[in-house]
Design a protein around this motif. Sequence first.
Motif, PDB file in Angstrom:
ATOM      1  N   CYS A  20       0.847  -1.356   0.062  1.00  0.00           N
ATOM      2  CA  CYS A  20      -0.026  -0.048  -0.051  1.00  0.00           C
ATOM      3  C   CYS A  20       0.943   1.262  -0.158  1.00  0.00           C
ATOM      4  O   CYS A  20       1.807   1.298   0.599  1.00  0.00           O
ATOM      5  N   TRP A  22      -0.038   4.430   0.024  1.00  0.00           N
ATOM      6  CA  TRP A  22      -0.702   5.719   0.466  1.00  0.00           C
ATOM      7  C   TRP A  22       0.352   6.528   1.401  1.00  0.00           C
ATOM      8  O   TRP A  22       1.309   6.053   2.099  1.00  0.00           O
ATOM      9  N   LYS A  31      -2.468  15.395   1.153  1.00  0.00           N
ATOM     10  CA  LYS A  31      -2.562  14.263   0.294  1.00  0.00           C
ATOM     11  C   LYS A  31      -2.694  14.307  -1.063  1.00  0.00           C
ATOM     12  O   LYS A  31      -3.256  15.161  -1.745  1.00  0.00           O
ATOM     13  N   TYR A 123      -7.544   5.289  -3.326  1.00  0.00           N
ATOM     14  CA  TYR A 123      -6.128   5.607  -3.120  1.00  0.00           C
ATOM     15  C   TYR A 123      -6.099   6.775  -2.237  1.00  0.00           C
ATOM     16  O   TYR A 123      -7.003   7.718  -2.110  1.00  0.00           O
ATOM     17  N   ASN A 124      -5.019   6.727  -1.292  1.00  0.00           N
ATOM     18  CA  ASN A 124      -4.670   7.371  -0.269  1.00  0.00           C
ATOM     19  C   ASN A 124      -5.880   7.468   0.835  1.00  0.00           C
ATOM     20  O   ASN A 124      -5.987   8.381   1.589  1.00  0.00           O
TER      21      ASN A 124
END
Length: 340
Positions: A20, A22, A31, A123-124
Motif C-alpha cells: 500500500c 498511501w 494528500k 487511493y490514499n
Amino acid sequence: MSKIPDFDDLPKVEGMPQGCAWGVFDKDGKKDVYGTLNNITPEVVKSAYSELKDGVSVSLNWPIGAIKTPGFGRKGLVHKVVSFVDSPLAAHGYDDEVEFNTQCSSQWDSLCHFHHQASAKGYNGIQTNVKDLTQNYGEEDHDMKIPTLNHWHKRGGLVARAVFIDHKKWADENNKSYDPFSAHKIPVSEIEEVAKKQGVSFKPGDVIIIRSGFTEGLTGKSGDEQNKLMGTHQTCGVTGTIEAAKWFWNQHFAAVAGDMIAFEHIPPINPETGKEDGVAGLVLHQYFLALFGMPIGELWDLKALSETCAKLERYSFLLTSVPLNVPGGIGSPPNALALF
C-alpha cells in the motif's frame, strides 16, 4: 526524483496489505491525488522527447461506440445530430450531442474507479460516494481531495515515454496464439521476454502498453457477434496476482494500458482460495488503482501502433494523453497519441 521504495519496502499502512503506497507521494502535509503520475518528472518528460525522430503520430483511441452493447449494464454510445434549421439558430449547419458510459471504449480508469474491496477505500485512503463525485463546474473539488481525472489538467495532462509490448505479435510468431475471449493469462515472464526481443528496457516514469488483440477481435463484428464473443464473461489479460502487482510497482511505471477490457484476465483467481472469483476479486485493479495510485488504460486501439512499431523497428515513443476535463471525472477517453 527521490527514491521510491520497492514493494517490499513500502511503509506499513495500518489495516492494509503490504504494497500500500498511501502517503508515499504526499507533500507538505497534503494528500496526493496523482499517484504514480508523480514518477513523470520534468527530467522524465525532457528525456521522453528524445523519442521524436521520425515525425510519425499514431492515434490509440478506439471509436466510441465500437462495442455495440457494453456489458455490466453500461450505456453505449448515443449520438444525436441537431440541424440548425430546426433550432433557434435558423441557419444551415449542425450540432451534435453524445452520451455514453466512459467504460464503453478506450478509457483511463481514475484512481477512484475501483476501491480496495475489504476496506472500501480508494487511493490514499479516500472514501467516496455518489454525491461527492457528482460535481458541477464551479463546485468541483478545488482542494484536490479526490483523485479524479480532471485534476490531470492542473499538471498539464500526461506526457511521458511509453514502451509497447506487442504480446499478440510475439504469441502469433511463436505458435502461442490464444483466444482473447478466454481467461488467458499474460505472465510477467512473457512481458519480459517480449521486451527483450523487441530491444526495449524499462525506465522509471514509463507508461507500459500491452497488446493482446482483444479490441481487434471485436472490430467490424455485429452487435450479436460481439455479444456472443463477450458472453463467456472470460477475457484475456495480464496475470492478476500479487506477485505481478509487485513487479509493476517495482518498475516504477507511471501508468499501464492495454487493449484488454480489464487489463487483467477475467475471471480473477482468489489468491487465498485459488478459485475463480467475481469482479470484486480483481487483484491488479485493487493494487494499481486503490493501493498504488497507478492509472489503468483499457480498450485502447493498438493495431496501427503494432504496424508502426514493426515498420520503424522500435517499440518506445513519446505518449501524450489528455482526458476530458469533467469535474469529478471517474473515467474518460484517453485522447492518446503515440509520437515517433
